[in-house]
Design a protein around this motif. Structure first.
Motif, mmCIF file in Angstrom:
data_model
loop_
_atom_site.group_PDB
_atom_site.id
_atom_site.type_symbol
_atom_site.label_atom_id
_atom_site.label_comp_id
_atom_site.label_asym_id
_atom_site.label_seq_id
_atom_site.Cartn_x
_atom_site.Cartn_y
_atom_site.Cartn_z
ATOM 1 N N PHE A 116 0.774 -1.185 -0.023
ATOM 2 C CA PHE A 116 -0.061 0.137 -0.130
ATOM 3 C C PHE A 116 0.676 1.327 0.029
ATOM 4 O O PHE A 116 0.639 2.265 -0.618
ATOM 5 C CB PHE A 116 -0.969 -0.050 1.150
ATOM 6 N N GLY A 117 1.972 1.255 0.634
ATOM 7 C CA GLY A 117 2.782 2.484 0.761
ATOM 8 C C GLY A 117 3.542 2.798 -0.524
ATOM 9 O O GLY A 117 3.764 3.777 -0.781
ATOM 10 N N VAL A 118 4.002 1.557 -1.321
ATOM 11 C CA VAL A 118 4.395 1.580 -2.567
ATOM 12 C C VAL A 118 3.458 2.647 -3.501
ATOM 13 O O VAL A 118 4.010 3.517 -4.227
ATOM 14 C CB VAL A 118 4.754 0.245 -3.124
ATOM 15 N N ARG A 119 2.478 2.306 -3.374
ATOM 16 C CA ARG A 119 1.304 2.875 -4.412
ATOM 17 C C ARG A 119 0.959 4.328 -3.812
ATOM 18 O O ARG A 119 1.036 5.368 -4.666
ATOM 19 C CB ARG A 119 0.064 2.228 -4.331
ATOM 20 N N ILE A 120 0.883 4.784 -2.464
ATOM 21 C CA ILE A 120 0.471 5.888 -2.229
ATOM 22 C C ILE A 120 1.906 7.032 -2.293
ATOM 23 O O ILE A 120 1.919 8.111 -2.540
ATOM 24 C CB ILE A 120 -0.168 5.934 -0.894
ATOM 25 N N PHE A 121 2.975 6.726 -1.569
ATOM 26 C CA PHE A 121 4.282 7.353 -1.575
ATOM 27 C C PHE A 121 5.021 7.283 -2.976
ATOM 28 O O PHE A 121 5.655 8.317 -3.104
ATOM 29 C CB PHE A 121 5.125 6.588 -0.500
ATOM 30 N N LYS A 122 4.633 6.539 -3.845
ATOM 31 C CA LYS A 122 5.103 6.781 -5.225
ATOM 32 C C LYS A 122 4.664 8.075 -5.747
ATOM 33 O O LYS A 122 5.242 8.823 -6.574
ATOM 34 C CB LYS A 122 4.755 5.476 -6.208
ATOM 35 N N ARG A 123 3.416 8.274 -5.540
ATOM 36 C CA ARG A 123 2.505 9.457 -6.050
ATOM 37 C C ARG A 123 2.703 10.688 -5.337
ATOM 38 O O ARG A 123 3.090 11.855 -5.677
ATOM 39 C CB ARG A 123 1.150 9.390 -6.228
ATOM 40 N N ASN A 124 2.978 10.595 -4.007
ATOM 41 C CA ASN A 124 3.085 11.655 -2.869
ATOM 42 C C ASN A 124 3.997 11.199 -1.957
ATOM 43 O O ASN A 124 3.429 10.418 -1.010
ATOM 44 C CB ASN A 124 1.551 12.358 -2.430
ATOM 45 N N ARG A 125 5.117 11.902 -1.450
ATOM 46 C CA ARG A 125 5.972 11.496 -0.487
ATOM 47 C C ARG A 125 6.024 12.474 0.823
ATOM 48 O O ARG A 125 6.936 12.819 1.460
ATOM 49 C CB ARG A 125 7.303 11.283 -0.829
ATOM 50 N N LYS A 126 4.947 13.239 0.979
ATOM 51 C CA LYS A 126 4.827 14.168 2.092
ATOM 52 C C LYS A 126 5.061 13.849 3.271
ATOM 53 O O LYS A 126 4.449 12.618 3.711
ATOM 54 C CB LYS A 126 3.440 14.911 1.725
ATOM 55 N N LYS A 127 5.750 14.369 4.155
ATOM 56 C CA LYS A 127 6.037 13.602 5.624
ATOM 57 C C LYS A 127 4.719 13.649 6.327
ATOM 58 O O LYS A 127 4.626 12.926 7.393
ATOM 59 C CB LYS A 127 7.116 14.613 6.363
ATOM 60 N N LEU A 128 3.673 14.546 6.223
ATOM 61 C CA LEU A 128 2.635 14.718 6.731
ATOM 62 C C LEU A 128 1.755 13.229 6.660
ATOM 63 O O LEU A 128 1.192 12.816 7.690
ATOM 64 C CB LEU A 128 1.547 15.871 6.325
ATOM 65 N N TYR A 129 1.953 12.725 5.401
ATOM 66 C CA TYR A 129 1.094 11.701 5.367
ATOM 67 C C TYR A 129 1.739 10.345 6.157
ATOM 68 O O TYR A 129 0.869 9.713 6.872
ATOM 69 C CB TYR A 129 1.155 10.896 3.675
ATOM 70 N N VAL A 130 3.014 10.258 6.143
ATOM 71 C CA VAL A 130 3.519 8.958 6.926
ATOM 72 C C VAL A 130 3.425 9.310 8.464
ATOM 73 O O VAL A 130 3.134 8.351 9.100
ATOM 74 C CB VAL A 130 5.166 8.676 6.501
ATOM 75 N N SER A 131 3.353 10.429 8.764
ATOM 76 C CA SER A 131 3.333 11.033 10.151
ATOM 77 C C SER A 131 1.783 10.624 10.711
ATOM 78 O O SER A 131 1.684 10.237 11.849
ATOM 79 C CB SER A 131 3.659 12.493 10.546
ATOM 80 N N ALA A 132 0.744 10.600 9.725
ATOM 81 C CA ALA A 132 -0.578 10.815 10.164
ATOM 82 C C ALA A 132 -0.631 9.187 10.141
ATOM 83 O O ALA A 132 -1.510 8.535 11.136
ATOM 84 C CB ALA A 132 -1.705 11.125 8.973
ATOM 85 N N PHE A 133 -0.218 8.250 9.404
ATOM 86 C CA PHE A 133 -0.403 6.803 9.519
ATOM 87 C C PHE A 133 0.427 6.346 10.830
ATOM 88 O O PHE A 133 -0.069 5.277 11.513
ATOM 89 C CB PHE A 133 0.357 6.187 8.228
ATOM 90 N N ALA A 134 1.669 7.327 11.311
ATOM 91 C CA ALA A 134 2.236 6.368 12.288
ATOM 92 C C ALA A 134 1.404 6.435 13.492
ATOM 93 O O ALA A 134 1.718 6.005 14.533
ATOM 94 C CB ALA A 134 3.385 7.373 12.648
ATOM 95 N N LEU A 135 0.592 7.534 13.616
ATOM 96 C CA LEU A 135 -0.285 7.868 14.837
ATOM 97 C C LEU A 135 -1.538 6.838 14.671
ATOM 98 O O LEU A 135 -2.439 6.712 15.831
ATOM 99 C CB LEU A 135 -0.802 9.250 14.849
ATOM 100 N N LEU A 136 -1.775 6.024 13.753
ATOM 101 C CA LEU A 136 -2.935 5.221 13.578
ATOM 102 C C LEU A 136 -3.385 4.402 14.769
ATOM 103 O O LEU A 136 -4.384 4.197 15.141
ATOM 104 C CB LEU A 136 -3.028 4.712 12.137
#
Length: 327
Positions: A116-136
């Protein structure tokens, strides 16, 4: 530095997993006020969401994963979760039983997270995205806790054919003398860290009689006889006081009589085929109280079946050898 960069996804994934495990483990599962509202390791949030996020973080920090080399999308998240479990076991923070039970679901979820990460981060690698997922996992845990634990009773039934009389078999189920290393089968449940059986003592063969089943490392169960039909049936309730179980006897998350797991009943039944052959049945009931009984039940039944087959095999060997355990 270039070599280190190639492994940064793995390092970040393991680091996130270890930090998450430490936070989820802050709450004392035996009671008391939680230090952090994660509600322990035996939650969907830790068992399913944390490895999913480990896969996402590995994908985010691993440049090769977002390339066309798809093999990296599989290997790096897997290495991260194996590293997390390995470090937890080797450091003594996790037992082999829980590690093996968690491994399949961890591997599945980390692969889903990585892909899933391959698909979403290939298009958008903003740190905000991964930070939000880390809190999930930490956001999901309080919501999950509102559902409460679900009790489910499981039954496991095993049989063995024995070339012996019903009297010989009866003698060997009412009282089990000390089991030697030669008799003991080094089966799955012992490999996973469950103590091996030593002996069982019964004060009287009657309803209300007390049977003490003794295992290695100081583990024992107190069993009260509930039904007796001589040469046919011996049934008993099983009680385990978790406070009396030595700390190293069982992994804390599979503590018998604890919050998540308990063995309730056991029953031997002798089915006579002829004067020299019987079928011995052993049935047990046990309770699971998790939010993923559909998964933990599979492992629990496998382990209980293995324990029962080991006990039946010892009784078979003794009965067929003409050994009499009665005192």
């Amino acid at each position: 530095m270039k070599n280190l960069k190639n492994w940064k996804g793995l390092i970040y994934g393991i680091a996130y997993g270890l930090v998450s495990r430490a936070i989820f483990a802050l709450e004392d599962f035996r009671g008391g006020n939680p230090i952090f509202p994660t509600f322990g390791l035996m939650t969907m949030s830790f068992m399913f969401v944390v490895p999913f996020v480990v896969g996402l973080i590995t994908a985010y920090h691993q440049d090769s994963i977002t390339s066309s080399r798809k093999i990296a999308a599989i290997t790096m998240p897997v290495f991260a979760i194996v590293g997390l479990i390995g470090i937890s076991v080797l450091s003594g923070h996790e037992g082999i039983i829980c590690a093996l039970m968690a491994l399949p679901v961890f591997l599945f979820m980390v692969l889903i997270g990585g892909l899933f990460g391959v698909r979403i981060f290939k298009r958008n690698r903003k740190k905000l995205y991964v930070s939000a997922f880390a809190l999930l996992p930490f956001l999901f845990a309080p919501l999950e806790n509102q559902l409460g634990l679900t009790d489910k009773i499981f039954t496991e039934h095993t049989t063995v054919e024995i070339d012996a009389t019903n009297q010989q078999v009866w003698n060997n189920i009412t009282r089990v003398t000390k089991i030697s290393e030669e008799e003991n089968n080094h089966s799955l449940f012992q490999f996973m860290g469950f103590p091996r059986p030593i002996e069982a003592e019964l004060d009287t063969i009657a309803v209300g009689g007390i049977r003490k089943a003794i295992f290695a490392r100081g583990l024992f169960f107190t069993e009260t006889v509930t039904k007796v039909e001589r040469l046919k049936i011996l049934a008993f309730d099983i009680k385990a006081d978790p406070n009396s179980i030595p700390p190293k006897a069982l992994d804390e998350h599979v503590l018998v009589g604890g919050k998540y797991f308990d063995v309730l009943e056991g029953k031997y039944e002798i089915e006579k085929i002829n004067d020299s052959k019987i079928i011995l049945h052993l049935t047990s009931q046990f309770r699971l109280s998790t939010r993923f009984n559909f998964y933990s039940g599979l492992w629990s039944k496998l382990i209980m079946k293995d324990i029962q087959e080991n006990i039946l095999d010892i009784i078979k060997q003794r009965s067929e050898a003409g050994q009499n355990s009665s005192r």
